[in-house]
Design an enzyme around this catalytic site. Structure first.
Site, PDB file in Angstrom:
ATOM      1  N   LYS A   1       3.050  65.619 -40.517  1.00  0.00           N
ATOM      2  CA  LYS A   1       2.689  64.505 -39.639  1.00  0.00           C
ATOM      3  C   LYS A   1       1.416  64.799 -38.863  1.00  0.00           C
ATOM      4  O   LYS A   1       0.617  63.907 -38.610  1.00  0.00           O
ATOM      5  CB  LYS A   1       3.834  64.195 -38.666  1.00  0.00           C
ATOM      6  CG  LYS A   1       5.017  63.491 -39.318  1.00  0.00           C
ATOM      7  CD  LYS A   1       6.039  63.097 -38.260  1.00  0.00           C
ATOM      8  CE  LYS A   1       7.206  62.348 -38.878  1.00  0.00           C
ATOM      9  NZ  LYS A   1       8.214  61.973 -37.858  1.00  0.00           N
ATOM     10  N   ALA A   2       1.250  66.021 -38.430  1.00  0.00           N
ATOM     11  CA  ALA A   2       0.046  66.407 -37.675  1.00  0.00           C
ATOM     12  C   ALA A   2      -0.383  67.783 -38.142  1.00  0.00           C
ATOM     13  O   ALA A   2      -0.129  68.779 -37.488  1.00  0.00           O
ATOM     14  CB  ALA A   2       0.336  66.418 -36.175  1.00  0.00           C
ATOM     15  N   PRO A   3      -0.990  67.857 -39.322  1.00  0.00           N
ATOM     16  CA  PRO A   3      -1.294  69.171 -39.910  1.00  0.00           C
ATOM     17  C   PRO A   3      -2.377  69.912 -39.132  1.00  0.00           C
ATOM     18  O   PRO A   3      -3.554  69.643 -39.265  1.00  0.00           O
ATOM     19  CB  PRO A   3      -1.762  68.817 -41.327  1.00  0.00           C
ATOM     20  CG  PRO A   3      -2.239  67.407 -41.234  1.00  0.00           C
ATOM     21  CD  PRO A   3      -1.443  66.746 -40.159  1.00  0.00           C
ATOM     22  N   ASN A   4      -1.962  70.823 -38.284  1.00  0.00           N
ATOM     23  CA  ASN A   4      -2.913  71.608 -37.513  1.00  0.00           C
ATOM     24  C   ASN A   4      -2.272  72.930 -37.144  1.00  0.00           C
ATOM     25  O   ASN A   4      -1.053  73.067 -37.154  1.00  0.00           O
ATOM     26  CB  ASN A   4      -3.370  70.850 -36.258  1.00  0.00           C
ATOM     27  CG  ASN A   4      -2.194  70.315 -35.469  1.00  0.00           C
ATOM     28  OD1 ASN A   4      -1.468  71.088 -34.866  1.00  0.00           O
ATOM     29  ND2 ASN A   4      -2.004  69.005 -35.472  1.00  0.00           N
TER      30      ASN A   4
ATOM     31  N   LYS B   1      -7.320  75.493 -31.676  1.00  0.00           N
ATOM     32  CA  LYS B   1      -6.539  74.549 -32.474  1.00  0.00           C
ATOM     33  C   LYS B   1      -7.418  74.027 -33.606  1.00  0.00           C
ATOM     34  O   LYS B   1      -8.463  73.413 -33.366  1.00  0.00           O
ATOM     35  CB  LYS B   1      -6.037  73.392 -31.616  1.00  0.00           C
ATOM     36  CG  LYS B   1      -5.112  72.443 -32.380  1.00  0.00           C
ATOM     37  CD  LYS B   1      -4.390  71.496 -31.440  1.00  0.00           C
ATOM     38  CE  LYS B   1      -3.337  70.703 -32.176  1.00  0.00           C
ATOM     39  NZ  LYS B   1      -2.526  69.853 -31.275  1.00  0.00           N
TER      40      LYS B   1
ATOM     41  N   HIS C   1       2.036  73.091 -37.157  1.00  0.00           N
ATOM     42  CA  HIS C   1       2.748  71.830 -37.302  1.00  0.00           C
ATOM     43  C   HIS C   1       2.738  71.398 -38.756  1.00  0.00           C
ATOM     44  O   HIS C   1       1.957  71.878 -39.568  1.00  0.00           O
ATOM     45  CB  HIS C   1       2.118  70.753 -36.408  1.00  0.00           C
ATOM     46  CG  HIS C   1       2.206  71.087 -34.947  1.00  0.00           C
ATOM     47  ND1 HIS C   1       3.318  70.826 -34.194  1.00  0.00           N
ATOM     48  CD2 HIS C   1       1.333  71.705 -34.119  1.00  0.00           C
ATOM     49  CE1 HIS C   1       3.123  71.252 -32.958  1.00  0.00           C
ATOM     50  NE2 HIS C   1       1.924  71.791 -32.887  1.00  0.00           N
ATOM     51  N   GLY C   2       3.601  70.447 -39.056  1.00  0.00           N
ATOM     52  CA  GLY C   2       3.803  70.028 -40.446  1.00  0.00           C
ATOM     53  C   GLY C   2       2.939  68.878 -40.885  1.00  0.00           C
ATOM     54  O   GLY C   2       1.834  68.663 -40.393  1.00  0.00           O
TER      55      GLY C   2
ATOM     56  N   ASP D   1       3.279  63.082 -27.300  1.00  0.00           N
ATOM     57  CA  ASP D   1       4.401  63.936 -27.704  1.00  0.00           C
ATOM     58  C   ASP D   1       4.680  65.031 -26.688  1.00  0.00           C
ATOM     59  O   ASP D   1       4.639  66.222 -26.997  1.00  0.00           O
ATOM     60  CB  ASP D   1       4.142  64.537 -29.090  1.00  0.00           C
ATOM     61  CG  ASP D   1       5.426  65.029 -29.748  1.00  0.00           C
ATOM     62  OD1 ASP D   1       6.510  64.686 -29.250  1.00  0.00           O
ATOM     63  OD2 ASP D   1       5.342  65.754 -30.753  1.00  0.00           O
TER      64      ASP D   1
END
Length: 488
Positions: free
Chosen positions: A65-68, A84, A62-63, A178
């Protein structure tokens, strides 16, 4: 992420499933409850399981906004897991992270890809879940390779997902962050599962929705808070996905529904395979989920009871409906060097490989060029190609773009490689939108060319559309596998 439903005592595995209404508590019984209890893993063990958090093992990313990042891994006992790994800023308080993970880790259901552990050493925050080997709903619904998803399977996805949400609600975890087609995963038996990661409050900045604003519950836009009714709204957007085979903005879909343009909502692949009454019932349910006022939306038990009559082919196992091999839990083979370079958006490496491979993947263009070399009227077009190729080798990307454009606009010959090379030039010039257009055009010209998909992925990564990029990489990898099979 993934695991197999053969481990879980639900009411169908070898003969299908019965569609009677289950109590939510029953979904935690059987073999799901025999999974190992939630435990804490050492960073060393998870590093070993994922080959040092190798990029080869990334299954989603992910980018900003939710870096993971989610990795696949294998423990010493040959059990596949999904790990994760959060950005350290997502959970600054280790105790809060552990408490939240433990609560989610108490859930056990055959409708979930269950959380089985975590790690919180130093700045590291990692979750460990069952691994789901058969991709996401997004993959099977939007990016299918051999067959579109059947109506019976779509309705089973909706039903199982409603049961998963109801089970979570019954255990005090009604808030799901989400909910979208990437959160629905398929286990080794082809059964849909809801990712447990969405049950975690995975961002401390309140940004629980990473999707386009057009798909975000209206009340969330006002308050920034997720409610149980917000989750039902997102469930409604998933019903639209299942109906249409596309990701349609709710506002557009509701306009079609109000105008009774139901045919415009339906996936054309389903045409004669859906009863009008079933279609109408599902559209009505989606409309109720998408009501502007949260209080007007149905609860999860109503979702389940509404979906029970829509279940079809209940004796057919999910893997058969989905068209996948039964019982496989081994992840796909690694991508080619070009695919890997595109996954890293390593533009220098991509340039070297595109230059080296030349035009050998252009079907028929070499013969066409050799014949047309004798035709004076297209000499200017050929000269443009020569200038473009020379500029490409010299890394003069502005000149290369101008010359490839002259060559392409000449229209005398169609070359996917020219589009691919101009795509890379645009990436080098930090013009990812133009690059994506060229990569997509290369796919139009040569639909089974893996390079076109890999370059699309690189452009999507550059645009911050990481989920779409990952799916596109997998499409390229699948095409590469088909080519390899034909050669052997």
């Amino acid at each position: 992420m993934g695991a197999g439903c053969s481990r879980f005592g639900f009411c169908f595995w070898t003969t299908g499933f019965k569609s009677e209404l289950h109590d939510s508590a029953d979904l935690g019984k059987g073999e799901a409850s025999s999974l190992p209890g939630f435990r804490e893993y050492s960073l060393e063990k998870l590093r070993a399981a994922t080959s040092g958090f190798s990029r080869d093992n990334i299954v989603s990313e992910h980018g900003e906004k939710a870096p993971n990042v989610v990795y696949k891994g294998k423990l010493e006992d040959d059990v596949w897991i999904a790990v994760k790994r959060f950005n350290k800023s997502a959970w600054p308080d280790a105790r809060q992270f552990l408490d939240e993970a433990r609560v989610v880790g108490q859930l056990r259901s055959e409708r979930l890809a269950n959380l089985i552990g975590c790690c919180y050493e130093g700045d590291e925050r990692l979750l460990v879940a069952e691994f789901m080997p058969h991709e996401t709903l997004s993959k099977h619904l939007f990016h299918w390779e051999t067959q579109p998803m059947k109506w019976a399977m779509r309705m089973r996805v909706a039903y199982f997902l409603a049961q998963a949400l109801d089970y979570c609600s019954s255990k005090g975890r009604a808030l799901y962050h989400d909910l979208n087609a990437y959160r629905v995963l398929f286990d080794k038996d082809g059964n849909p599962r809801l990712s447990c990661f969405g049950l975690m409050k995975n961002s401390r900045d309140g940004k629980s929705y990473s999707t386009n604003l057009a798909f975000t519950p209206p009340e969330y836009l006002k308050t920034g808070r997720v409610t149980p009714e917000s989750v039902v709204y997102s469930f409604g957007t998933l019903l639209l996905d299942l109906l249409s085979g596309k990701h349609i903005p709710p506002s557009h879909a509701l306009d079609l529904i109000r105008g009774k343009n139901y045919a415009m909502l339906m996936d054309s692949c389903l045409d004669a395979h859906v009863l009008n009454d079933d279609r109408t019932d599902l559209i009505r349910l989606a409309s109720r989920c998408l009501e502007y006022e949260p209080r007007d939306r149905p609860n999860t038990k109503t979702l389940i009871s509404s979906l029970v009559p829509l279940q079809k082919e209940t004796e057919v196992p999910s893997h058969a409906l989905l068209g996948i091999a039964h019982g496989s839990s081994t992840p796909a083979k690694p991508m080619s060097p070009l695919g890997e370079a595109c996954s890293r958006v390593d533009l220098t490496a991509i340039h070297e490989m595109l230059e080296k491979v030349g035009y050998k993947d252009d079907e028929g263009i070499a013969n066409e060029l050799s014949f047309q070399m004798w035709t004076n009227q297209i000499q200017d077009t050929l000269n443009s190609k020569k200038r473009a190729d020379a500029a490409f080798r010299a890394k003069d990307f502005t000149t290369a773009v101008n010359s490839y454009t002259h060559f392409i606009d000449g229209g005398t010959m169609i070359s996917p490689t020219a589009y691919a090379r101009r795509c890379l030039c645009y990436l080098m010039m930090e013009k990812p939108q133009e690059a994506l257009g060229d990569a997509m055009q290369a796919q139009v010209v040569s639909p089974e060319w893996p390079t076109a998909f890999y370059l699309q992925a690189a452009a999507l990564f550059s645009l911050g559309m990481d989920n779409d990029a990952r799916e596109t990489l997998k499409d390229g990898q699948a095409l590469e596998g088909k080519r390899s099979s034909r050669r052997h």
